[in-house]
Design an enzyme around this catalytic site. Structure first.
Site, PDB file in Angstrom:
ATOM      1  N   GLU A  36      49.922   3.235  85.597  1.00  0.00           N
ATOM      2  CA  GLU A  36      50.085   2.436  86.778  1.00  0.00           C
ATOM      3  C   GLU A  36      51.300   1.419  86.478  1.00  0.00           C
ATOM      4  O   GLU A  36      51.077   0.151  86.476  1.00  0.00           O
ATOM      5  CB  GLU A  36      48.932   1.814  87.130  1.00  0.00           C
ATOM      6  CG  GLU A  36      48.044   2.622  87.722  1.00  0.00           C
ATOM      7  CD  GLU A  36      46.674   1.870  88.100  1.00  0.00           C
ATOM      8  OE1 GLU A  36      46.429   0.748  88.028  1.00  0.00           O
ATOM      9  OE2 GLU A  36      46.053   2.552  89.305  1.00  0.00           O
TER      10      GLU A  36
ATOM     11  N   GLU B 225      43.899   9.885  88.963  1.00  0.00           N
ATOM     12  CA  GLU B 225      42.811   9.179  89.232  1.00  0.00           C
ATOM     13  C   GLU B 225      42.417   9.184  90.535  1.00  0.00           C
ATOM     14  O   GLU B 225      43.370   9.038  91.583  1.00  0.00           O
ATOM     15  CB  GLU B 225      43.059   7.691  88.842  1.00  0.00           C
ATOM     16  CG  GLU B 225      43.168   7.446  87.321  1.00  0.00           C
ATOM     17  CD  GLU B 225      43.174   5.850  86.985  1.00  0.00           C
ATOM     18  OE1 GLU B 225      42.685   5.024  87.671  1.00  0.00           O
ATOM     19  OE2 GLU B 225      43.777   5.590  86.012  1.00  0.00           O
TER      20      GLU B 225
HETATM   21  C1  BG6 Z   1      42.930   2.206  87.923  1.00  0.00           C
HETATM   22  C2  BG6 Z   1      42.966   2.075  86.250  1.00  0.00           C
HETATM   23  O1  BG6 Z   1      43.789   1.259  88.422  1.00  0.00           O
HETATM   24  O2  BG6 Z   1      41.625   1.778  88.498  1.00  0.00           O
HETATM   25  C3  BG6 Z   1      41.804   2.404  85.367  1.00  0.00           C
HETATM   26  O3  BG6 Z   1      43.932   2.885  85.901  1.00  0.00           O
HETATM   27  C4  BG6 Z   1      40.570   1.624  86.343  1.00  0.00           C
HETATM   28  O4  BG6 Z   1      41.838   1.876  84.234  1.00  0.00           O
HETATM   29  C5  BG6 Z   1      40.547   2.052  87.699  1.00  0.00           C
HETATM   30  O5  BG6 Z   1      39.580   1.829  85.546  1.00  0.00           O
HETATM   31  C6  BG6 Z   1      39.531   1.711  88.507  1.00  0.00           C
HETATM   32  O6  BG6 Z   1      39.386   0.143  88.415  1.00  0.00           O
HETATM   33  P1  BG6 Z   1      37.898  -0.518  88.049  1.00  0.00           P
HETATM   34  O7  BG6 Z   1      38.400  -1.779  87.915  1.00  0.00           O
HETATM   35  O8  BG6 Z   1      36.946  -0.101  89.045  1.00  0.00           O
HETATM   36  O9  BG6 Z   1      37.476  -0.120  86.734  1.00  0.00           O
END
Ligand code: BG6
Length: 487
Positions: free
Chosen positions: A196, A385
């Site tokens: 990101e 993701e």
């Molecule tokens: C993404 C990141 O932006 O969001 C991850 O790359 C992160 O590392 C994921 O875990 C979800 O966010 P969070 O804060 O719910 O873990």
């Protein structure tokens, strides 16, 4: 001129019927993780400190560090423990292999390889650990997707250089990336240079920047440029060594909607989106938009040096990957209430529901994201993701967590991806965030759970850390076994 009636205009919509479309052969179904969220193994085998070792569980955890609390206070720091993957990776990989995953995304902790980021020689224990994880994946037929830097920059580089705001850190990153290529280059087929890369506009500490200086806009521009340069140089080193894998950029992407059809809202939405895309533009096109460079000159900012643009041109990426959690909606009304999602701020969207953490749920936004990115870059895309964070408790009868909400969330996102594939998008794979529960990156909460696998731990790090399958585990196994035909 023929005028289309309503029925004709609907024809455009019928193009998005993806129900008969198939995901390509070799589609990379799997899951994604990051070192600072899963590994633990704090201080072991020479690992140096990272920023995330000093972030407690808090909605405002980054301020804890910038305000200097890490020097004087003690607290529970969830990333020091992660979910102990440092010790459990063999069992975890064997468990995920039961789902039949084709790809597993992990990141390397820079400070396991160069504890302060400045050593001349890499740490053998660190390299051996990652080689062992990669070997374990390959032994189970799982392709490793390696992120070189997923937020956890060595603490020393923040304190000494202000992270990527300093040009010296570019060379240190390239030395680090090169050490990974030399050890893992023949085994790892997919690499991402920065997680990101655009998030540092909202969270500069993720690029190691704790001091935004007199002109934060200049510092952000310089930091971004140093990351582009570091990425391009690393890619050039990778190719110079003759490896044949693919290297991608990684964007935190949220398509942006105008709240109304007022052209002011529409323009604002487009500009907000361009703000995100300018990162992948540089990495995918291998060049800056001339208007951006002219802006730096006009402001008298010392950002781009001679020779940089040539390196960026030769070090463009093979594919564009991105995280997708939600869309955002903007309004030009200065009084509109905005709420932060994962990447950007958004006003309420009456058509969408929110997660327990307030993130907007928008499967069609994923289809739109894929169409927009593919139209723009014409490069293979990779969803690295996508997932739903919720509070969950195992049922008292000892049975699995019935996480139908997760199945529904992922099913709808996979259907959206299928529609994009039907429309011609070249999509490499779909990695969920994340196959295993782990502490949240933004808040450190273990209780924000994304996994197909429940990890018995709470926000204070109490629990057995035992793993157990949720109902979604078998569902995702079926999705993979049928290459997405049965969702
Ligand atoms: C993404 C990141 O932006 O969001 C991850 O790359 C992160 O590392 C994921 O875990 C979800 O966010 P969070 O804060 O719910 O873990």
């Amino acid at each position: 001129m023929a005028v289309m009636d309503n029925a004709d205009t609907q024809a455009g919509l019928s193009m998005r019927d993806g129900s008969a479309a198939e995901f390509p052969q070799g589609f990379l179904w799997g899951g994604a993780t990051s070192s600072c969220q899963i590994e633990g193994g704090y201080g072991l085998d020479g690992r140096g400190d990272t920023l995330y070792d000093y972030l407690p569980v808090s909605k405002n955890r980054y301020a804890w560090y910038t305000e200097g609390n890490h020097l004087t206070q003690d607290a529970y720091y969830p990333c020091r423990k992660g979910i102990d993957f440092y010790h459990t990776y063999r069992e975890d990989i064997a468990l995920l292999a039961q789902m039949g995953i084709k790809a597993f995304r992990l990141s390397v902790a820079w400070s396991r390889i160069f504890p302060t980021g400045e050593e001349k020689q890499p740490c053998e224990e660190g390299l051996a650990f990652y080689e062992s994880v990669v070997d374990e994946l390959l032994a189970h037929g799982i392709q490793p997707v390696v992120t070189i830097l997923h937020y956890d920059i060595p603490l020393a580089l923040i304190e000494r250089y202000n992270g990527f705001a300093s040009r010296q850190v570019v060379d240190l990153y390239v030395r680090y990336a090169t050490a990974l290529f030399d050890r893992l280059g023949s085994k790892v087929p997919y690499w991402l240079t920065f997680n990101e890369i655009n998030i540092m506009e909202h969270c500069p500490l993720d690029a190691g920047v704790r001091d935004l200086g007199d002109d934060p806009r200049e510092t952000i521009a310089r930091t971004a440029h140093h990351q582009f340069l570091a990425s391009a140089r690393a890619i050039n080193e990778y190719r110079r060594r003759g490896y044949t894998g693919k290297v991608g950029c990684m964007l935190g992407y949220e398509p942006v909607y105008p709240q109304t059809c007022n052209p002011e809202d529409v323009l604002m939405a487009w500009n907000s989106e361009r703000q995100q895309l300018q990162y992948s533009d540089v990495q995918a096109f291998g060049r800056y938009d001339q208007a951006v460079l002219d802006g730096y000159d006009a402001n008298g900012w010392d950002v781009v040096h001679e020779g940089d643009l040539k390196e960026i041109a030769t070090g463009s990426v093979d594919f564009v990957s991105f995280s997708y959690y939600s869309s955002a909606t903007v309004s030009a009304d200065p009084n509109a209430a905005m709420e932060r999602g994962n990447i950007t701020y958004s006003v309420e969207n009456p058509y969408l529901q929110r997660t327990q953490w307030g993130w907007l749920i928008d499967p069609l936004g994923l289809e739109l994201a894929l169409l927009k990115l593919y139209d723009r870059y014409r490069l293979p895309l990779f969803i690295v993701e996508c997932g739903l964070g919720v509070r969950e408790c195992p049922p008292a009868d000892g049975g699995p967590i019935q996480d139908d909400y997760r199945i529904d969330y992922l099913r709808r996102h996979i259907e959206a991806a299928r529609c994009a594939v039907a429309a011609g998008v070249d999509l490499m794979g779909f990695l969920t965030w994340s196959p295993l529960d782990m502490p949240s990156a933004a808040t450190g909460e273990q209780e924000k759970r994304y996994g197909f696998v429940y990890v018995d731990a709470d926000n204070q790090g109490c629990g057995t850390y035992e793993r157990s399958k949720k109902a979604s585990f078998d569902w995702y196994a079926k999705v993979i076994a049928t290459n997405g035909a049965e969702v």
